[in-house]
Design an enzyme around this catalytic site. Structure first.
Site, PDB file in Angstrom:
ATOM      1  N   ASP A   1      -9.979  -0.929  -1.659  1.00  8.35           N
ATOM      2  CA  ASP A   1      -8.523  -1.100  -1.584  1.00  8.35           C
ATOM      3  C   ASP A   1      -7.903  -0.005  -0.728  1.00  8.35           C
ATOM      4  O   ASP A   1      -8.271   1.156  -0.832  1.00  8.35           O
ATOM      5  CB  ASP A   1      -7.930  -1.045  -3.000  1.00  8.35           C
ATOM      6  CG  ASP A   1      -6.580  -1.726  -3.082  1.00  8.35           C
ATOM      7  OD1 ASP A   1      -6.027  -2.060  -2.019  1.00  8.35           O
ATOM      8  OD2 ASP A   1      -6.078  -1.925  -4.197  1.00  8.35           O
TER       9      ASP A   1
ATOM     10  N   LYS B   1       6.516   5.293  -8.560  1.00  4.10           N
ATOM     11  CA  LYS B   1       5.503   4.572  -7.774  1.00  4.10           C
ATOM     12  C   LYS B   1       6.069   3.335  -7.073  1.00  4.10           C
ATOM     13  O   LYS B   1       5.878   3.154  -5.869  1.00  4.10           O
ATOM     14  CB  LYS B   1       4.336   4.157  -8.670  1.00  4.10           C
ATOM     15  CG  LYS B   1       3.276   3.364  -7.901  1.00  4.10           C
ATOM     16  CD  LYS B   1       2.114   2.926  -8.780  1.00  4.10           C
ATOM     17  CE  LYS B   1       1.133   2.086  -7.971  1.00  4.10           C
ATOM     18  NZ  LYS B   1      -0.019   1.632  -8.793  1.00  4.10           N
TER      19      LYS B   1
ATOM     20  N   ASP C   1      -4.552  -6.206   1.668  1.00  7.85           N
ATOM     21  CA  ASP C   1      -5.174  -4.937   2.048  1.00  7.85           C
ATOM     22  C   ASP C   1      -6.270  -4.525   1.064  1.00  7.85           C
ATOM     23  O   ASP C   1      -6.615  -3.351   0.960  1.00  7.85           O
ATOM     24  CB  ASP C   1      -4.114  -3.831   2.134  1.00  7.85           C
ATOM     25  CG  ASP C   1      -3.386  -3.619   0.815  1.00  7.85           C
ATOM     26  OD1 ASP C   1      -3.536  -4.450  -0.092  1.00  7.85           O
ATOM     27  OD2 ASP C   1      -2.656  -2.621   0.693  1.00  7.85           O
TER      28      ASP C   1
END
Length: 1206
Positions: free
Chosen positions: A892, A961, A1120
């Site tokens: 990742d 985040k 991704d």
């Protein structure tokens, strides 16, 4: 994308006569009056409705006859004139209008009664259609008049030739009518034009060309309606006559085209020449047509290079041309040039030897799988056994299924009769020149349409479905089934089978081909069959058709009020009701099943689910993508670039760009779709056990609707206060919302698990396409690897690979990554942790539901469990290196959006924060931002800022985040504040009175920290935003081309309301994808930075996919997050880093600025722009010349970064 909004207009079904007496006030559109008003036609049968309608028409005729007699009496001078009977021809000028109206009503009533009695066939057989148009130009009208024979019969070829010759000649300035066609078309005019165009196209497909001609003539003959006609409409009908070789009819259309003031284009001349090629036309008229075409600036070669023609059409066209140019031959189609992009040079280099991987299955197996998939797509749907717990076959269940089957038989008969009646009515309206839905209802057989309606009725949820969504679903189902049937005609299926059999020679494990080909290259070399051209429908047309079918379902489907009563002894009630409900602040029209029908379905508990073909994974490798409209499923239509139905701007861009420019994207999508999958049956069995035992929210297995929260008091006591009643209503609304959400989640899980159970012993494939940014997605919506943790755990590679010397270590690291327990640890630390908890891993694999349940505490529990099982089998194998592993292992990206920004700006500080620079431990940008925010908070608290003091101990990685992650994708301070507010509300001990002030403070600090850490990133974002702002204010949507050559256009335009009126509810939706509308400047500028970065990460993924395929790896991705076998992780990691460096070694921002300059700035002076627009262009030029400054980061460092992707 289009935003769909529900209309609030309502009208009762049918048109029954009101009772005499005091009239009831009418219900306004958008109010609730119609909901509680009398259901005038809801509880009577169709026959009774028809009888009432006919009685009303008969009464109307009596009134008309009386009025005619009155008018005649007033207009006759002689008082002794005989009384005129209604059935006799009427005399006199005054009553001619009433005479026509009376005869038309009589004729319509007679036709209607004959249809209902079965004496008249449904359709257009008995209607007289108009052929000759009214011509407004005197010159053209005279030529057409001379073409008519004096004696009854058809005009001669010479007469028609003279008429065509006159049409070919340019009209004088006084004769030519040049209609003003404004650039900004009003929405309702655009909608009418779309309906008319689709009507004409549909008539050609269904064999109703005379009807299309009739409607075209009707519109042309009326000045107001003629303004709706476009060149494409004339060309459509002309092409239909050309295919039939009907020269007379074609001449009429060509004359109309010239009469409207339009100039024929290449398509017009091609249709005329095709018609002449099919008939024995004189060489002189062909010669005149060719000369006029050349005089207009067209060349003969363009007929074969610029138009999409079938082989038969090319042959007919050539037959006509060689009569006048015997030496002419169509240009030889040049081989498609090779993609010359520097990023793809190695992929398409012919001088580098390569051996592409093959599937693990032999040729015979793949051929058998192809035949299975072909049969599935020919049947258009798939029936799957439900995994819901099967009920005991009690007497009640058996009786419920028997009743349900009996009712369905009755409903099918009623639907068939109602459909025939609707078609007859619409055919009559089409005869009056209206572009009705008649040809659309002829796309499928009546039995197939009834089958579609029955499937939709079966799948309707108990809480109902918005009519807008239901109409959209129905319209698309009809369209998709029709497209499959189009391919069934002729020899397409047979040719497809032959070519696919040869194509499998490239993929099968036990065959060899002489040269190395990519799948697309090999498929193109075989000369695949040409599929019929398919035109997308406008969304309004899809909704109109779906709405008509939905209302048909409401009218025709009825059931007894009491199922226990003898048949015929109980009054019938509708199965579906149209009601209104509030969703947020909008009033939504919903079709809801009657509780008795829902209860009957639940009692019957039928064990099957029905899916459309495109909702199920394929049983054989997908067709290679070779063009924007060819690839994926064998017969079912699939878009290369997914978009809202009716959107054409992306398709136009793809079709206009050179074919070789798309090769990289086409080959990457084909490679992703060629990955073979299988079901992880060990995980599936455990999930099914929990699913049938009322689910588990913590593990992501939704409970059934019966577990939904119930209100404490279903009804308020009689003496309740208004405040108490309001609280109970709110509680009831919360419970209903929770029940709806639980049902939705449960249904999604049911579909996914049922499909997994259906495919548990099969190998299957997931065809892929992409969105407008180039991001790839699997086409089947319910069962794929892009879903939740549970969905991903159910899948594994069908082809296994030996673990090799390091594969087991990568399995262990992957396991620890899934738990989320050691994100800050090195790879060696994670590997050591896996060995440390090996007992828990083995216990989870052996006793997942009865042991220590260590896997349940992981961030991704089901994937963790699947990995535990794989590790357990590997470590217990005699030779772990030889163990065949099927589990996908993930790598990742570390905040991938910021990685691309840091690479674009060569930002050293930002690059270090997102792991572009080698380091011993993984860097956590979210933790670093949280640390900077905490430092700022500490300083502010020391200075006495109250909110900073309150936030002490509450600033964590989790709080910041989401905001950090989405800043790169264009989140604003307002959106960031809402994200932080949500996180703070989740903290039970945080003082709630400071939520608003604290979220404001934190979002300022987060943006400030990011500005300091990623200075180049913010500069690039500002440059992209400013460029998009200027472009959109000048009146254009933003466009660019990705490094891999995919043309991108942002589909954000000002919203235009479109309404589909009539029936039980007027549907209103807003469309923001229509290129006729001005761009939405706010969305254009805010969307450009994130969309541009998404186009870069998709380019990186596609490059990695192609190079991994070249090295023989199995590769798939979730944006991704890259997947491959454990043994191949080192190779994939190397390829991933190499392609990232190669991508960002290109002058991406410079090439973007150059493209925007050429597209929006060059030639701007030649346009008639306002002074303000010219000022915007000048400012845009200045902005494009001022590229953001870049830092000193060395891209080559990425090659040594362990945690770039990890």
């Amino acid at each position: 994308m289009s935003a769909l909004r529900w209309g609030r207009g309502a009208a009762e079904l049918g048109r029954t006569l009101r009772c005499s007496g005091r009239p009831r006030p009418g219900t306004e559109e958008g109010t609730l009056g119609g909901l509680w008003g009398p259901r005038r036609s809801s509880s009577i049968s169709l026959c009774e409705q028809d009888g009432q309608k006919d009685w009303g028409h008969a009464e109307l005729l009596e009134v008309l006859e009386a009025r005619v007699r009155q008018l005649q009496t007033e207009s006759v001078v002689d008082t002794n004139t005989k009384r005129v009977q209604g059935a006799q021809p009427l005399q006199g000028h005054v009553c001619s209008h009433w005479e026509k109206k009376l005869e038309a009503e009589r004729h319509g009533l007679q036709q209607r009664q004959e249809v209902l009695q079965g004496k008249r066939p449904v359709g257009l057989q008995s209607l007289t259609l108009r052929l000759e148009p009214r011509i407004w130009s005197k010159k053209l009208a005279g030529c057409l008049q001379h073409a008519k024979p004096e004696a009854p019969g058809n005009p001669s070829k010479e007469q028609l030739a003279r008429a065509l010759q006159a049409a070919l000649q340019k009209l004088g300035t006084q004769e030519a009518r040049q209609p003003v066609r404004p650039k900004a078309v009003e929405t309702h005019i655009l909608l009418l034009g779309q309906r008319l165009m689709h009507f004409l196209q549909c008539c050609l497909v269904t064999g109703h060309l005379p009807l299309a001609h009739h409607v075209l003539v009707t519109h042309h003959s009326k000045r107001d309606k003629q303004q709706l006609l476009t060149l494409d409409m004339y060309n459509t009908v002309m092409l239909g006559w050309a295919r039939k070789g009907a020269f007379k009819e074609l001449v009429y259309v060509f004359v109309m085209l010239k009469d409207s003031g339009l100039s024929p284009n290449l398509q017009s001349y091609a249709a005329a020449l095709q018609c002449m090629g099919r008939g024995d036309q004189d060489v002189h008229i062909i010669q005149r047509c060719v000369k006029q075409m050349v005089r207009e600036g067209f060349q003969l070669e363009q007929l074969f290079t610029d138009l999409a023609l079938s082989e038969e059409e090319r042959a007919v066209l050539l037959r006509a041309l060689v009569k006048v140019e015997p030496a002419f031959s169509p240009p030889v189609q040049a081989p498609t040039p090779t993609n010359t992009s520097p990023l793809l040079r190695e992929i398409y280099a012919k001088d580098i030897p390569v051996s592409y991987p093959k599937l693990h299955l032999p040729l015979e197996t793949l051929q058998r799988l192809f035949q299975q998939q072909l049969q599935v797509e020919l049947s258009t749907n798939v029936r799957v056994q439900s995994v819901e717990k099967a009920p005991q076959m009690t007497k009640e269940v058996t009786e419920a299924r028997k009743i349900l089957q009996s009712l369905r038989t009755q409903w099918e008969a009623e639907l068939l009769r109602a459909l025939q009646q609707t078609k007859a009515t619409m055919a009559s309206e089409a005869h009056d020149g209206l572009p009705t839905l008649y040809p659309f209802l002829c796309l499928l057989s009546e039995e197939e349409l009834v089958s579609v309606l029955m499937q939709v009725l079966q799948a309707l949820p108990p809480q109902g479905q918005p009519l807008l969504f239901l109409a959209h679903n129905l319209g698309l189902r009809v369209l998709n089934r029709h497209l499959v049937q189009q391919k069934q005609g002729g020899s397409y299926v047979q040719e497809l089978s032959q070519h696919y059999s040869k194509y499998l020679q490239l993929l099968a494990a036990n065959t060899q081909v002489s040269s190395s080909y990519l799948p697309r290259q090999y498929w193109e070399a075989l000369g695949p069959p040409q599929a019929p051209q398919q035109q997308p429908w406008a969304l309004a047309v899809v909704l109109q058709l779906g709405k008509e079918l939905a209302e048909l379902l409401v009218r025709a489907v009825q059931m007894p009020r009491s199922l226990a009563a003898p048949q015929g002894a109980c009054r019938l009630i509708p199965v579906l009701y149209h009601v209104y409900s509030f969703r947020s602040v909008r009033q939504v029209g919903i079709l809801k099943p009657h509780p008795a029908f829902t209860q009957l379905l639940e009692m019957a508990a039928e064990p099957t689910l029905t899916f459309e073909t495109t909702e199920v994974p394929m049983l054989c490798p997908p067709l290679p993508w070779t063009s924007p409209h060819s690839g994926a499923y064998l017969l079912s239509s699939t878009k290369l670039m997914r978009a809202m139905e009716g959107t054409t701007q992306h398709q136009h861009l793809l079709e206009q760009c050179p074919p070789e420019q798309l090769h990289g994207a086409l080959d990457a999508l084909t490679q992703l779709g060629n990955c073979a999958w299988r079901v992880n049956v060990r995980v599936l069995d455990l999930v099914l056990e929990i699913f049938r035992a009322k689910g588990c929210v913590r593990l992501g297995v939704p409970p059934p609707r019966s577990e939904a929260p119930q209100p404490l008091q279903p009804r308020p006591p009689p003496d309740s206060s208004p405040v108490h009643k309001a609280e109970l209503r709110k509680e009831m609304a919360r419970c209903l919302k929770a029940a709806r959400e639980m049902h939705s989640l449960r249904s999604e899980a049911l579909y996914r698990l049922s499909l997994a159970q259906h495919l548990r012993h099969h190998v299957f494939w997931l065809p892929h396409n992409m969105d407008f940014r180039g991001r790839t997605y699997p086409c089947p919506p319910y069962f794929n690897h892009l879903g939740s943790d549970l969905a991903r755990a159910l899948l594994e590679f069908a082809e296994g690979r030996p673990l090799g010397p390091h594969g087991l270590d990568w399995l262990k690291i992957h396991l620890v990554n899934l738990t989320g327990l050691k994100k800050r640890e090195s790879l060696h630390g994670r590997l050591a942790f896996a060995d440390q908890v090996m007992e828990d891993i083995l216990d989870s694999a052996d006793h997942p539901m009865t042991g220590r349940k260590w896997w349940m505490e992981a961030d991704e529990p089901w994937q963790t469990l699947a990995c535990c099982m794989e590790v357990a089998q590997a470590v217990r194998a005699p030779d772990p290196a030889a163990y065949i592993s099927h589990l996908p292992v993930h790598q990742d990206g570390s905040c991938n959006g910021l990685q691309h920004y840091a690479a674009l700006g060569r930002d050293s500080i930002g690059a270090a924060s997102v792991n572009l620079i080698p380091s011993d431990l993984p860097q956590d940008v979210y933790r670093e931002v949280a640390a900077q925010v905490e430092e700022s908070r500490r300083q502010d608290a020391e200075e006495g800022l109250r909110v900073a003091q309150v936030l002490e101990g509450f600033i964590s990685r989790k709080v910041v985040k989401q905001t950090v992650m989405t800043v790169v994708y264009g989140v604003t301070r307002y959106g960031g504040r809402l994200q932080i507010e949500k996180r703070l509300r989740e903290l039970s001990d945080f003082p709630q009175e400071y939520i608003w002030e604290a979220s404001h403070y934190l979002v300022r600090q987060v943006f400030k920290s990011l500005q300091e850490m990623f200075s180049s990133t913010r500069a690039i974002q500002h440059w992209l935003t400013e460029s998009a702002n200027l472009i959109s204010h000048a009146g254009w949507p933003v466009e660019w081309v990705t490094p891999l050559g995919i043309p991108i256009i942002q589909p954000y335009h000002r919203e235009a309301k479109v309404q589909v009126k009539g029936g039980i509810q007027s549907l209103t939706f807003t469309s923001s994808v229509d290129t006729n509308q001005k761009p939405n400047t706010l969305k254009q500028k805010n969307g450009f930075p994130p969309n541009f970065i998404h186009s870069l990460d998709s380019s990186h993924m596609m490059l990695t996919a192609l190079h991994c395929y070249r090295k023989g790896l199995t590769f798939v991705s979730v944006h991704d997050c890259f997947w491959t076998h454990a043994a191949d992780i080192p190779v994939m990691n190397k390829v991933c880093r190499e392609q990232f460096v190669r991508l960002h070694s290109q002058p991406i921002l410079e090439e973007l600025a150059e493209f925007l300059w050429v597209r929006f700035c060059s030639g701007a002076s030649a346009r008639s722009l306002k002074r303000s627009d010219l000022a915007l262009i000048a400012k845009l030029q200045e902005t494009l010349q001022s590229l953001p400054e870049t830092g000193t980061f060395d891209l080559s460092q990425v090659m040594g970064s362990t945690y770039f992707f990890s």
